[in-house]
Design an enzyme around this catalytic site. Structure first.
Site, PDB file in Angstrom:
ATOM      1  N   SER D  52       4.045   9.343   7.979  1.00  0.00           N
ATOM      2  CA  SER D  52       4.636   8.206   8.543  1.00  0.00           C
ATOM      3  C   SER D  52       6.055   8.690   7.330  1.00  0.00           C
ATOM      4  CB  SER D  52       4.347   7.251   7.345  1.00  0.00           C
ATOM      5  OG  SER D  52       2.897   7.093   8.430  1.00  0.00           O
ATOM      6  N   ASP D  73       8.441   5.439  -1.757  1.00  0.00           N
ATOM      7  CA  ASP D  73       7.475   4.801  -2.261  1.00  0.00           C
ATOM      8  C   ASP D  73       5.912   5.488  -0.895  1.00  0.00           C
ATOM      9  OD1 ASP D  73       8.207   4.986   1.295  1.00  0.00           O
ATOM     10  OD2 ASP D  73       7.536   2.714   1.964  1.00  0.00           O
ATOM     11  N   GLU D 140       5.821   3.086  -5.399  1.00  0.00           N
ATOM     12  CA  GLU D 140       6.484   1.336  -5.333  1.00  0.00           C
ATOM     13  C   GLU D 140       5.261   0.657  -5.638  1.00  0.00           C
ATOM     14  OE1 GLU D 140       8.642   0.121  -1.331  1.00  0.00           O
ATOM     15  OE2 GLU D 140       6.578  -0.303  -1.213  1.00  0.00           O
TER      16      GLU D 140
END
Lengths: 208, 208, 208, 208
Positions: D52, D73, D140
């Site tokens: 990711s 994040d 985050e």
């Protein structure tokens, strides 16, 4: 064999390990709730890694199709006791359970291995429920004292490092250590009776 | 003092214990991720019970208002190592952390207590964040080997049973056991170097 | 009845809850391992508190000796699903298991309670092993969507606050909310098929 | 970049996530201990997977050396609330903590995204202690209601399946669902005040 197929095979074993950890931990709670001494101090478990299974299969000349039948420690539970006497109490508890059936037992405490290894091994049959239905598995339960576990842990690391050929001078150290543990376990057994009736749980976790 | 008030006082200590267990367990992971030997084997923690706190306050003549200052083990962390040498490595790690400040240290390993008790004790100041703002607490960190922990656990149970007056013949057994542990720890230290470089983690949990 | 006796009675129920949480969580893992969508999103469980049991016994005029037979939710498992359709899939899975026997089922989804409450309830018989031998227990399994659970949680709090007499204006709000949830669940069902084949697990925990 | 190097980079982020889960869960306990309503219902967290991170870096044209600075994040905490008002209470709590510093805030609740996505996002700086010393990280924190989380979870799965190109008819369903959730959250807000003073904790886990 593909990784996905391996996972499918090993999946029920990890369920068995998780269920049995819950069950043996509950025995500790049952004793403590009554305010009495628990013969079990600590429970751990693991599923053998794919590479360890393959290694064992190769070493013992086991065909892939026979792995689940012939490798009886794919699922492993380890029960740690404080005293040698506790081990036999735990064996007795296992023998009387109706949710598992004993296949075989080996007493490496009465009859220590040449290396100095001591433990009580039980292989049980245990049923788990999967999305495809019920499945009967073999699980190895190892029962030993804290001190025996300490020794076995270190010996295992050295076996791993030296690929089974531990040098003589280290082997001697391991022997002396095994000797010291025998003495330690013997001295401690004497105080066990003193503790048995103490209204107090004394786990690694609880008693600081 | 009311139970509700006690809970309010003890609440930040339980937060401190939970945070520190996460932090010390992460050290184990850091070593393992690098594929190297971790000096920490196991981390546990507890908050002292209200009754233990009151008992200690009475015994040491501490006023209720001074409890948080004068009882420095309300929050306790216990770090279990495999080898004696590991204990000093852990002490060193703690000394270099910037999220806690050492108040005092006691080395009961170099200088064993008369009873046979051995452990390294560190009192640290540690900050936690509550809904009312930041609060500085004292936390006791005990560092010991598996064998020392085994001995201390049993001795603690006997102290508890005999209310500090352990009979002479049991005291002698505890002494012999402490002796056997000294020998065991010494023999094992020799093999420690052999293990240090093994690319393999060997925890109670992992190596069955 | 003494607290110690209560604990002895409730102890096997807490074992049942722990075992069933492990088992239902494993179903999630089985689906994910296959890379397919799990009808179960989240599993929780609890043992009823002594005070809740006593309250229910009094309200329903149940003698102390009949509590274990007549109060069938001493052990409770809650299974949270994402979609209404998943609920019936889970019911089906439970019906086919050989480690539990269904005593009764109630479908408050097809037939919503007047209050707006919706859930699928199953009472099963489940065997646990104690130190005294095997014991058959009743366990209530509640199956509902996330949205139904949200509603039920809030309604439960209001019931608790108003001791069953929720004022009319609040009751109306709860009804409108139940209505909105019906619509929400219906809209979402349409997209369910779209998700069913996604090679991706989407749990509360996993997908941030 | 090698997998080993990635692990070294991500390791402190997983520590941060674990510490923050402990800290935010403790806030729930603090409220419950006081017998009052907790604005936080559930806390989860995750470290972004390597794939990711790479995907995001490629999409946003971020050089490997800038990943830790520009992808904010990597460590993510999600706080689930029961009511919209709770979200702002949690934001306020975070603003007043001395163990984290707010870098930026985005209110997608006041200003819903076109897709229907609603959440409050805060990026904080947070320090962790590693074996190499102290390190400042970005984390985050997403704050949303249960219903918003449900919607976002499903939308995420569909985004994933359709690689950002969700077909129009599904997009419409998601919009209607977002609409139903807005109504649901509004109706529920009215009953919130009724619950605020209830001497009772009502978590997903506790109130069956």
């Amino acid at each position: 064999m593909e990784i996905q197929l391996w996972r499918e095979i090993l999946d029920p074993y990890s369920l068995a390990v998780n269920e049995l950890i819950v069950k043996f931990n509950h025995i500790i709670e049952e004793y403590r709730r009554k305010g009495s001494y628990s013969p079990i101090e600590l429970v751990t478990g693991r599923v053998k890694t794919i590479s360890s299974i393959l290694e064992k299969a190769q070493k013992k000349n086991i065909a892939l199709d026979d792995i689940e039948e012939k490798i009886d420690d794919i699922a492993g539970i380890r029960i740690i006791c404080q005293f040698v006497e506790d081990i036999y109490k735990v064996v007795d508890i296992i023998r009387h359970r109706s949710d598992m059936t004993i296949k075989s037992e080996k007493d490496y405490i009465e009859k220590m291995k040449k290396s100095g290894y001591r433990s009580y091994h039980i292989i049980v049959y245990y049923d788990v429920e999967t999305l495809k239905g019920s499945k009967r598995l073999q699980v190895e339960i190892q029962i030993r004292t804290l001190a025996m576990n300490f020794w076995a842990t270190i010996e295992h690391s050295l076996q791993y490092k030296y690929k089974q050929n531990i040098p003589e001078h280290i082997r001697k150290r391991l022997s002396s250590a095994a000797e010291a543990i025998l003495i330690l376990d013997r001295e401690m057994s004497v105080v066990r009776d003193e503790i048995m009736d103490a209204q107090n749980s004394f786990t690694i976790k609880a008693n600081m």
